[in-house]
Design an enzyme around this catalytic site. Structure first.
Site, PDB file in Angstrom:
ATOM      1  N   GLY A 249       0.838  -1.201   0.000  1.00 32.27           N
ATOM      2  CA  GLY A 249       0.000   0.000   0.000  1.00 32.27           C
ATOM      3  C   GLY A 249       0.867   1.244   0.000  1.00 32.27           C
ATOM      4  O   GLY A 249       0.823   2.048  -0.914  1.00 32.27           O
ATOM      5  N   THR A 478       2.724  -5.791   6.436  1.00 30.86           N
ATOM      6  CA  THR A 478       3.693  -5.359   7.438  1.00 30.86           C
ATOM      7  C   THR A 478       3.825  -6.309   8.611  1.00 30.86           C
ATOM      8  O   THR A 478       4.812  -6.266   9.335  1.00 30.86           O
ATOM      9  CB  THR A 478       3.252  -3.995   8.011  1.00 30.86           C
ATOM     10  OG1 THR A 478       1.880  -4.116   8.417  1.00 30.86           O
ATOM     11  CG2 THR A 478       3.351  -2.905   6.966  1.00 30.86           C
ATOM     12  N   LEU A 637       7.404  -5.291  19.348  1.00 31.65           N
ATOM     13  CA  LEU A 637       6.438  -6.374  19.529  1.00 31.65           C
ATOM     14  C   LEU A 637       6.914  -7.683  18.933  1.00 31.65           C
ATOM     15  O   LEU A 637       6.636  -8.761  19.463  1.00 31.65           O
ATOM     16  CB  LEU A 637       5.104  -5.993  18.878  1.00 31.65           C
ATOM     17  CG  LEU A 637       4.310  -4.897  19.591  1.00 31.65           C
ATOM     18  CD1 LEU A 637       3.156  -4.441  18.727  1.00 31.65           C
ATOM     19  CD2 LEU A 637       3.804  -5.409  20.939  1.00 31.65           C
ATOM     20  N   LYS A 708       5.807   1.939  19.747  1.00 32.96           N
ATOM     21  CA  LYS A 708       5.697   3.021  18.761  1.00 32.96           C
ATOM     22  C   LYS A 708       5.748   2.400  17.375  1.00 32.96           C
ATOM     23  O   LYS A 708       5.995   1.203  17.219  1.00 32.96           O
ATOM     24  CB  LYS A 708       6.860   4.002  18.913  1.00 32.96           C
ATOM     25  CG  LYS A 708       6.829   4.844  20.172  1.00 32.96           C
ATOM     26  CD  LYS A 708       7.963   5.859  20.078  1.00 32.96           C
ATOM     27  CE  LYS A 708       8.269   6.544  21.368  1.00 32.96           C
ATOM     28  NZ  LYS A 708       9.461   7.387  21.262  1.00 32.96           N
ATOM     29  N   VAL A 710       7.143   1.511  13.595  1.00 31.64           N
ATOM     30  CA  VAL A 710       8.452   1.278  12.977  1.00 31.64           C
ATOM     31  C   VAL A 710       8.354   1.254  11.453  1.00 31.64           C
ATOM     32  O   VAL A 710       9.351   1.073  10.776  1.00 31.64           O
ATOM     33  CB  VAL A 710       9.088  -0.050  13.449  1.00 31.64           C
ATOM     34  CG1 VAL A 710       9.445   0.013  14.904  1.00 31.64           C
ATOM     35  CG2 VAL A 710       8.175  -1.234  13.170  1.00 31.64           C
ATOM     36  N   GLU A 712       7.848   3.484   9.131  1.00 34.53           N
ATOM     37  CA  GLU A 712       8.342   4.570   8.280  1.00 34.53           C
ATOM     38  C   GLU A 712       9.694   5.110   8.699  1.00 34.53           C
ATOM     39  O   GLU A 712      10.415   5.699   7.895  1.00 34.53           O
ATOM     40  CB  GLU A 712       7.298   5.692   8.252  1.00 34.53           C
ATOM     41  CG  GLU A 712       5.975   5.174   7.736  1.00 34.53           C
ATOM     42  CD  GLU A 712       4.912   6.234   7.521  1.00 34.53           C
ATOM     43  OE1 GLU A 712       4.091   6.062   6.606  1.00 34.53           O
ATOM     44  OE2 GLU A 712       4.877   7.231   8.255  1.00 34.53           O
TER      45      GLU A 712
END
Ligand SMILES: Cc1cc2nc3c(=O)[nH]c(=O)nc-3n(C[C@H](O)[C@H](O)[C@H](O)COP(=O)(O)OP(=O)(O)OC[C@H]3O[C@@H](n4cnc5c(N)ncnc54)[C@H](O)[C@@H]3O)c2cc1C
Ligand code: SF4
Lengths: 749, 317
Positions: A249, A478, A637, A708, A710, A712
């Site tokens: 995308g 992703t 994560l 948080k 990651v 970009e």
């Protein structure tokens, strides 16, 4: 509303008893994808025999369609329907809304007014794709062309302040710059880029009475559902939009395109399922792109390197009728200390396809300027580029004075420098050779904002113990499926194999989708909240059930682990509890909203890139030899998917520095590269030795899990590190990206 | 889609007959170029005569001490052949620098020679192109596509031939074996296979209609070093923006003309004792850039000189 303080308390995620958080578990849908059994939108099996649609594109850039002759096409074998601006069914007007809560307005297709080359002006549906394609070639359209503004550089004079925006000023930039001991004033240019996703835009649509079901490739489920409802002028409740798998995308599929509108319209008109996909060429000409940006950087420093004055002014472009600003200067507002600051944007309106967000919008282009300028300034000052940045490290946000939630930029740079062997860099350019190659090192910092949006999630447990998370979220490749499974499993203390994740359906609790690297934090926090609510429901169920060993216990004392629910040493498996006490299963929802005081903190992800390149003095070719990045992006994560995202971002940076660009033909308004043989992104051979590491971090101001984004961060600054390495290798300072052999060769002695 | 028929002949004679029977028929080999062009409706054959299974897939020694590459030998097969690698390293290097592993597994020797230009306007069917539609005009002239010719361009067409393999074959003085409609066979120097565009850029080779390439014959290589170097916009999977093949004192340049460009001026200068840099300067003096492709002048001069220096063809090694 919650406060960030609520998020510092221990949670099943921070306790991480079964160790699933952070573990590099394999992709949830990996097997389906590599075996070709994950149906993407175009491959979804329709309930009955589908027909196939083909789009016809305008060969002019601006004007009107004056006549349409469709007789020959209609008579062509297998043709079911031919539409042009003359006879396309009524649609909502662009941007119009009839549903009170629609997030997006209508997106009608086949307008008679042509606003860019490649705009769709005709549509043919036939029994086979081949018949539709053959018939499309028989549609005769005539046009009246009007003059068009096509070239960014030729129209810089019309650059104007974007509506509703103002320059941001702190102190007195002009005076401080004029008085600075050392000054730099350079303009950097980043090119127009295309998303070049592998999977094209595609839709399979069918109707059931007055309800339409669409399988489509879109990053935002609700946005797509509402757009289609508004376009069809029906209530959103009559539109079910499903997007299970997305073949890339990158921001380019944040919105709905003509495949969605026309597949739905045609399926209704024909009473038959319809499939429509863009061609590779249409992906270039009829979607959005990252616009080119001209960035003027002015730096005024004291002799010791401390910045007194800093300015970044960015001029970019958008389609005349579709305002969009590439905010290439925003990142710089939080990066380096300087008491006198100026940042702002200007916009040029052109008659080319619409500009829009592309992976790391703002930073991806913007950091190419400032991070080179810092390299140039370091040389002027005789300072190491890392040292110059260290001397300009702010204690609080340099523009707003707000505290940072976390900021490990300094550690990223120092740790990276040490591991990479930055001390081996010869500060004088053009000194190091390896065979015929000129070799050099370069570095750059990385910063990218962190965001949290409102979202919901639903989770149910069935009598067999299966826990199913449902969310109107998307996985654009992703790893969203995977991390949501990990969060759910860890929250409820069950093995991963017991968790199912179902995404991408407008019938599910809504999440904003994938974009702006907010996906994991936003969707994940909602999934976590749902999981916590399920814990509560199960605790109450067990402690209230006379047949449970937990009967009568305080629900607050209940713990979860190993698939069991327990208090002290009294435990029972979740499946047994549910089968007995709630045989129809238990379903709860959870939600996340940004904390009321979230914006009291300056919140970003950070990193540092180090690159080694070779420059071929015979040809001007640049080859990356080695690249290493250190990043700080909250709690990680999944070690594997996070690493793929961050190194994938760095690879985008390599492409930005060396390969990727498109150009508009000044005569036609079309792009010169229209396929993946002509539009170059890095090939495997371009990426030989590229790796990254994450620093330990938990950002308890970010969300309840301290994570948080990651997705970009890896792009931000990566291209500048390479451009700086090219300079160090060869002495060629090129301020216009990408650094093609043509430009490098011209700059070589 | 325009319907077409598909035939799979058993031998060369029936292949030639099938070509003759149906006007608009085309040979199909690996299909890596032809099928792409058919999808874009740039090529619209009425019949495909699939030659890929004809018994022309061998690499054989010739009595003269060279090698004969059957027309349907694949690019991968030729580049991996130990005899090719030992005696014609420039050819192996050229092939391996082209396309991707997957494409080279399908692409054939004859198909590679006859692949069509990568001019961006040739591929964009909304633009005028004399090669696609004789007389329509040329969008590349005055356009922004920069990978165009600096040698032998015409008012009608400034496109280049994109093959890497053909450039090495040119420097190797290869011969092309051709089977004609009348049952005869003939042979053409590779140098004479492709044409300059002139006023008929749609006629790209000196093959007669319906003629088939059956083999490429490599004579024993000229003495001296060999090299193929290719400049491109990424490390792999990109067409050349300029390339050089050197075989002894023979030099051919790629991505500079409508055909592999044999650098005869440079060769003569070398024979006359010029240095690599002088020889390439002499060659490039005959080139004409158009404002967009100017970089090729510096690129080819440097790359050519570097190749000649490496192989030891000039006198300043
Ligand atoms: C993405 C991409 C990148 C590429 N990059 C490169 C590159 O870097 N360098 C490079 O050199 N090439 C490159 N190529 C081109 C590739 O080398 C050619 O497509 C290939 O060599 C063509 O061979 P084929 O057998 O598939 O030909 P086909 O596509 O089957 O045929 C090509 C033409 O040859 C004709 N033909 C085939 N066999 C015969 C015969 N025996 N007699 C007469 N006519 C015949 C056909 O009719 C057709 O017109 C690339 C291709 C692609 C798609
Ligand atoms: S250069 Fe040749 S191939 Fe390209 S547009 Fe002109 S005529 Fe067509």
């Amino acid at each position: 509303m919650s406060s960030v303080k609520d998020w510092a308390a221990p949670t099943p995620i921070s306790e991480n008893r079964s160790g699933l958080i952070g573990k590099g578990v394999d992709r949830y849908e990996g097997r389906l994808k590599v075996t070709g059994s994950a149906p993407f939108a175009y491959e979804v099996e329709a309930p009955s025999k589908p027909a196939y649609g083909v789009l016809i594109a305008s060969p002019i850039a601006r004007g009107v369609v004056t006549s349409a002759d469709i007789a020959q096409a209609q008579a062509s074998p297998g043709v079911l329907l031919v539409w042009t601006p003359d006879n396309v069914p009524a649609q909502g007007e662009r941007g119009a809304k009839i549903n009170p809560r629609s997030q997006r307005g209508a997106n009608p297709a086949l307008a008679d007014r042509v606003e860019h080359f490649g705009q769709h002006v005709g549509f043919v549906v036939a029994d086979t794709l081949e018949n539709a394609k053959a018939a499309a070639a028989l549609v005769r359209l005539t046009y009246e062309a009007t003059p068009a503004d096509l070239i960014f550089e030729d129209n810089l004079a019309q650059a104007d302040q974007p509506e509703g925006e103002e320059d941001v000023r702190v102190g007195d930039f002009e005076a401080a710059f004029a008085g600075a001991a050392v000054r730099l004033d350079e303009t950097y240019v980043s090119p127009l880029q295309n998303h070049a996703q592998m999977e094209p835009c595609a839709t399979t649509a069918w109707w059931d009475g007055d309800h339409v079901t669409v399988h489509t490739s879109i990053q935002m489920v609700k946005g797509g559902q509402h757009t289609l409802a508004e376009t069809l002028m029906i209530p959103s409740t009559q539109v079910r939009l499903i997007t299970r798998y997305i073949g890339g995308g990158f921001g380019g599929k944040g919105q709905a395109y003509d495949d969605l509108t026309l597949a739905a319209l045609a399926a209704r008109a024909l009473g038959q399922p319809v499939k429509v996909a863009y061609t590779r060429q249409q992906m270039f000409q009829a979607t959005i792109h990252r616009p080119a940006v001209h960035m003027r950087v002015r730096l005024g420093a004291q002799a010791d390197g401390r910045l007194d004055a800093f300015a970044l002014e960015a001029v970019t472009h958008c389609r005349r009728e579709a305002p969009f600003t590439e905010h290439a200067a925003n990142f710089a507002r939080s990066l380096y200390a300087a008491p006198n600051r100026l940042t702002g944007h200007r916009l040029v309106k052109l008659d080319i396809p619409a500009a829009g967000p592309m992976r790391a919008p703002g930073e991806a282009s913007g950091m190419l300027s400032l991070e080179c300028a810092m390299d140039e300034l370091a040389e002027q000052l005789g300072l190491d580029p890392v040292e110059l940045r260290l001397r300009n490290e702010p204690e609080t946000d340099p523009e707003t004075g707000k505290p940072f939630s976390t900021r490990q930029l300094v550690r990223c740079m120092t740790e990276g420098a040490q591991r990479f062997g930055w001390d081996r860099r010869n500060p004088t350019p053009g000194q190091v050779r390896d065979g015929r190659w000129l070799v050099g090192l370069g570095m750059a910092a990385a910063i990218r904002g962190n965001f949290l949006l409102p979202a919901k999630a639903g989770v149910r447990i069935d009598a067999d113990g299966t826990i199913t998370l449902r969310q109107g979220m998307t996985d654009i490749g992703t790893g969203t499926y995977t991390i949501l499974a990990q969060i759910t499993a860890e929250t409820l203390g069950v093995p991963l194999s017991q968790v199912k994740v179902e995404l991408g359906d407008s019938d599910f609790p809504p999440a904003p989708g994938s974009g702006g690297q907010f996906g994991a934090a936003t969707a994940g926090s909602a999934a976590f909240a749902a999981g916590m609510n399920l814990r509560k429901a199960l605790a109450e169920l067990a402690t209230g059930d006379p047949n449970s060993p937990l009967y009568g216990d305080d629900p607050e004392l209940v713990s979860f682990g190993g698939g069991n629910i327990a208090v002290d040493n009294r435990a029972e498996p979740l499946d047994r509890l549910v089968a007995r006490a709630a045989p129809d299963g238990v379903y709860v929802e959870g939600a996340i909203t940004p904390a009321a005081d979230a914006r009291d903190y300056s919140q970003h992800t950070y990193g540092a890139h180090f690159a080694e390149v070779g420059v071929d003095p015979d040809t001007g070719e640049v080859r990356l030899r080695r690249m290493f990045g250190v990043f700080a992006a909250g709690r990680i994560l999944n070690a594997k998917t996070a690493m793929s995202q961050i190194t994938g971002g760095m690879i985008w940076g390599v492409g930005t520095a060396l390969h990727e660009y498109n150009e508009v033909d000044p005569r036609y308004g079309s792009f010169i590269a229209q396929d993946l043989a002509g539009y170059h992104v890095p090939a495997h051979a371009d990426i030989v030795d590229l790796s990254a590491m994450f620093l330990d971090e938990v950002d308890d101001k970010a969300n309840p899990m301290g994570i948080k984004g990651v997705g970009e961060l890896g792009i931000a600054g990566a291209g500048a590190a390479i451009a700086n390495a090219v300079y160090n290798a060869s002495g060629a300072r090129i301020r216009s990206y990408p650094l093609t052999p043509e430009k490098v060769l011209a700059a070589l002695p | 889609m325009k319907p077409f028929t598909y035939e799979r002949p058993k031998d060369v004679t029936s292949a030639l007959a099938m070509m003759a029977e149906v006007p608009g028929a085309r040979f199909l080999a690996g299909g890596t170029n032809l099928v792409d062009l058919m999808k874009l409706q740039i090529e619209q054959p009425t019949q495909l005569v699939d030659v890929s299974r004809l018994p022309l897939g061998e690499i054989e020694e010739t009595p003269g001490g060279g090698l004969r590459l059957g027309a349907v030998t694949t690019n991968s097969q030729v580049a991996a052949d130990l005899r090719v690698r030992a005696r014609y390293p420039a050819l192996a290097q050229a092939i391996l620098s082209g396309a991707s592993g997957q494409l080279r597994n399908k692409a054939t020797t004859a198909g590679n020679l006859l692949q069509r230009t990568r001019c961006a306007y040739f591929y964009d069917t909304t633009k005028p192109c004399n090669k696609r539609q004789p007389g329509a005009g040329c969008a590349a002239i005055g356009g922004i596509y920069a990978n165009t010719a600096v040698f032998g361009a015409s008012e009608a067409c400034i496109a280049t031939h994109p093959s890497d393999m053909a450039v090495a074959m040119s420097a190797l003085d290869a011969q092309v074996e051709i089977a004609s409609q009348d049952g005869q066979s003939r042979s053409l120097a590779l140098e004479d296979l492709h044409r300059l565009p002139g006023e008929t850029p749609h006629i790209e080779t000196n093959l007669q209609p319906g003629e088939m390439i059956t083999a490429v014959v490599l004579p024993p290589p000229a003495p001296g070093g060999q090299i193929y170097r290719k400049a491109r916009e990424r490390a792999s999977y990109a067409f050349a923006i300029g390339s050089v093949a050197v075989v002894g004192g023979r030099v051919a340049l790629g991505a500079v003309a409508h055909k592999p460009w044999r650098a005869k001026v440079a060769e003569q200068a070398l024979a006359g004792g010029a240095s690599p840099a002088e020889a390439m300067a002499a060659e490039m003096a005959g080139a004409q850039a158009d404002g967009h492709n100017d970089f090729k002048l510096k690129l080819m001069a440097r790359l050519g000189a570097a190749c000649l220096t490496t192989t030891g063809a000039g006198d300043d090694q």
